[in-house]
Motif scaffolding. Structure first.
Motif, PDB file in Angstrom:
ATOM      1  N   THR A 195       8.671 -15.526  13.652  1.00 22.97           N
ATOM      2  CA  THR A 195       9.913 -16.284  13.756  1.00 22.97           C
ATOM      3  C   THR A 195      11.101 -15.496  13.236  1.00 22.97           C
ATOM      4  N   GLU A 196      10.812 -14.380  12.529  1.00 26.18           N
ATOM      5  CA  GLU A 196      11.892 -13.517  12.043  1.00 26.18           C
ATOM      6  C   GLU A 196      11.410 -12.066  12.048  1.00 26.18           C
ATOM      7  N   PHE A 197      12.345 -11.136  11.944  1.00 25.61           N
ATOM      8  CA  PHE A 197      12.046  -9.719  12.115  1.00 25.61           C
ATOM      9  C   PHE A 197      11.031  -9.195  11.088  1.00 25.61           C
ATOM     10  N   SER A 198      11.128  -9.628   9.835  1.00 26.23           N
ATOM     11  CA  SER A 198      10.197  -9.128   8.815  1.00 26.23           C
ATOM     12  C   SER A 198       8.746  -9.462   9.173  1.00 26.23           C
ATOM     13  N   GLU A 199       8.544 -10.543   9.922  1.00 28.88           N
ATOM     14  CA  GLU A 199       7.205 -10.911  10.344  1.00 28.88           C
ATOM     15  C   GLU A 199       6.705 -10.042  11.496  1.00 28.88           C
ATOM     16  N   PHE A 224       2.545  -7.193   8.094  1.00 29.60           N
ATOM     17  CA  PHE A 224       1.441  -8.153   8.158  1.00 29.60           C
ATOM     18  C   PHE A 224       1.618  -9.131   7.002  1.00 29.60           C
ATOM     19  N   GLN A 225       1.689 -10.421   7.306  1.00 26.97           N
ATOM     20  CA  GLN A 225       2.000 -11.450   6.323  1.00 26.97           C
ATOM     21  C   GLN A 225       0.789 -12.262   5.843  1.00 26.97           C
ATOM     22  N   GLU A 226      -0.338 -12.125   6.497  1.00 29.90           N
ATOM     23  CA  GLU A 226      -1.513 -12.955   6.242  1.00 29.90           C
ATOM     24  C   GLU A 226      -1.229 -14.430   6.531  1.00 29.90           C
TER      25      GLU A 226
END
Length: 197
Positions: free
Chosen positions: A78-82, A86-88
């Protein structure tokens, strides 16, 4: 076949009964239990596990997650950092949903590849990728899995040699571990966890 035998041998020490839900594809273990345990109702899921498990809340007495965790990607970005990290997020959503579908005092059995196994250490020493199987999204250490399932009580943990170094090969790196001061225990290529909600 070996991983199913090794996994079932660890599960069968407990009294398995009630509603069992296996996430992902139906395993031979679930089929065997469905045929041989008249006190069990067996189900498996078909949903996108990083979004939601297609089972109602507080439905299962037992949940099986066999060789699933390492395949769970992040939720859609939903946003660039994602996009770049890798966010788990899928793994955490999956864990929360397991908690949602599992009754109080229910049991969870998880198997997933061990990236700290003797086999992976051997791969690292020869310059190969530090993974049990390269196509996996992410392979988690024991401590990472325990941290992700931190709302559960760990009842049993060990590792199994299901894929590689099945004979004397599992002891080949013992000297390297000894020289570095690292433990040679829990170096099987597959984790086995038994958690209780």
């Amino acid at each position: 076949l070996l991983r199913y035998v090794e996994t079932y041998s660890r599960i069968c020490h407990n009294d398995i009964s009630g509603v069992i839900v296996e996430t992902g594809d139906r395993s031979p273990i679930l089929d065997f239990i469905a045929r041989t345990h008249s006190n069990c109702e067996c189900y498996h899921t078909e949903s996108d596990l990083r979004i939601e498990i297609d089972v109602e809340s507080a439905f299962a007495d037992v949940v099986f997650s066999f060789e699933v965790f390492e395949h769970i990607k992040d939720k859609p970005e939903t946003e660039f950092s994602e996009v770049v990290l890798f966010q788990e997020s899928g793994a955490r959503s999956y864990t929360n949903d397991i908690s949602r579908i599992l009754k109080g005092n229910g049991d969870l059995y998880v198997t997933t590849p061990n990236p700290t196994s003797s086999f992976v250490q051997q791969r690292v020493l020869t310059g190969e990728a530090p993974m049990v199987f390269r196509p996996h999204v992410r392979e988690y250490t024991k401590e990472e899995i325990i941290g992700i399932f931190n709302d559960f009580e760990l009842r049993r943990y060990d590792t199994m040699y299901n894929f590689f170094l099945l004979n004397d090969g599992k002891h080949r790196l013992a000297e390297v571990f000894e020289l570095t001061g690292a433990s040679a225990s829990e170096r099987g290529d597959d984790h086995f966890f038994h958690f209780r909600k």
